[in-house]
Scaffold this motif. Structure first.
Motif, mmCIF file in Angstrom:
data_model
loop_
_atom_site.group_PDB
_atom_site.id
_atom_site.type_symbol
_atom_site.label_atom_id
_atom_site.label_comp_id
_atom_site.label_asym_id
_atom_site.label_seq_id
_atom_site.Cartn_x
_atom_site.Cartn_y
_atom_site.Cartn_z
ATOM 1 N N LEU A 29 20.456 54.884 10.219
ATOM 2 C CA LEU A 29 19.886 54.147 9.534
ATOM 3 C C LEU A 29 18.864 54.748 8.732
ATOM 4 O O LEU A 29 18.402 54.205 7.585
ATOM 5 C CB LEU A 29 19.686 52.808 10.295
ATOM 6 N N GLU A 49 16.250 45.256 3.823
ATOM 7 C CA GLU A 49 16.084 47.070 3.689
ATOM 8 C C GLU A 49 17.553 47.467 4.894
ATOM 9 O O GLU A 49 17.986 48.506 4.135
ATOM 10 C CB GLU A 49 15.225 47.482 3.770
ATOM 11 N N VAL A 52 20.841 46.590 3.950
ATOM 12 C CA VAL A 52 21.907 47.289 2.371
ATOM 13 C C VAL A 52 21.804 48.672 3.535
ATOM 14 O O VAL A 52 22.846 49.623 2.645
ATOM 15 C CB VAL A 52 20.750 47.930 1.298
ATOM 16 N N LYS A 53 20.547 49.914 4.351
ATOM 17 C CA LYS A 53 21.366 50.503 4.592
ATOM 18 C C LYS A 53 22.255 51.059 5.613
ATOM 19 O O LYS A 53 23.240 51.410 5.809
ATOM 20 C CB LYS A 53 19.583 51.557 5.517
ATOM 21 N N ILE A 55 25.269 48.634 5.643
ATOM 22 C CA ILE A 55 26.538 48.919 4.221
ATOM 23 C C ILE A 55 26.778 49.823 3.835
ATOM 24 O O ILE A 55 27.452 50.457 3.963
ATOM 25 C CB ILE A 55 26.261 47.837 3.594
ATOM 26 N N GLU A 56 25.222 50.839 3.290
ATOM 27 C CA GLU A 56 25.435 51.761 3.030
ATOM 28 C C GLU A 56 26.019 53.001 3.567
ATOM 29 O O GLU A 56 26.523 54.250 3.263
ATOM 30 C CB GLU A 56 24.525 52.193 1.940
ATOM 31 N N SER A 57 25.602 52.832 4.872
ATOM 32 C CA SER A 57 25.947 54.061 6.168
ATOM 33 C C SER A 57 27.342 53.567 6.383
ATOM 34 O O SER A 57 27.838 54.703 7.582
ATOM 35 C CB SER A 57 24.959 53.984 7.256
ATOM 36 N N ASP A 59 30.880 53.223 5.910
ATOM 37 C CA ASP A 59 32.499 53.319 4.534
ATOM 38 C C ASP A 59 32.683 51.544 4.598
ATOM 39 O O ASP A 59 32.925 50.709 4.242
ATOM 40 C CB ASP A 59 32.953 54.307 4.383
ATOM 41 N N ALA A 63 30.445 44.155 2.893
ATOM 42 C CA ALA A 63 29.006 43.118 2.822
ATOM 43 C C ALA A 63 29.282 41.168 3.398
ATOM 44 O O ALA A 63 28.084 40.718 4.391
ATOM 45 C CB ALA A 63 28.752 42.935 2.455
#
Length: 89
Positions: A29, A49, A52-53, A55-57, A59, A63
């Motif tokens: 992260l 933050e 979000v990290k 969710i983005e890290s 796949d 969310a």
């Protein structure tokens, strides 16, 4: 499913399912070990933050499930998610 599950429980579940330790999770992260440890121990809630990290890290992370505890099933869930996120910004 854990009774009265919260976002911390779901983050620990992600970490466990993905085979991470606190150290490897923090590295993935891009956060400090201390921050990750405080989140998974329940001492601190994750900030915007960090959410979000996560969710983005990962796949495969929904969310809505991460934040609300359930998969998105329609526009009402999406609106609720946007409302919660907007209060964090």
């Amino acid at each position: 499913m854990i009774k009265n599950e919260n976002i911390t429980d779901r983050i620990v579940q992600i970490m466990t399912d993905e085979g991470h330790t606190v150290s490897t999770f923090a590295r993935k992260l891009g956060i400090s070990w201390t921050s990750a440890n405080n989140i998974v121990s329940g001492r601190n809630a994750p900030n915007y933050e960090t959410i979000v990290k996560i969710i983005e890290s990962f796949d495969n992370i929904d969310a809505n499930w991460l934040i609300l505890g359930r998969k998105s099933v329609g526009d009402a869930d999406t609106e609720r998610l946007y409302s919660l996120v907007s209060t964090q910004q």
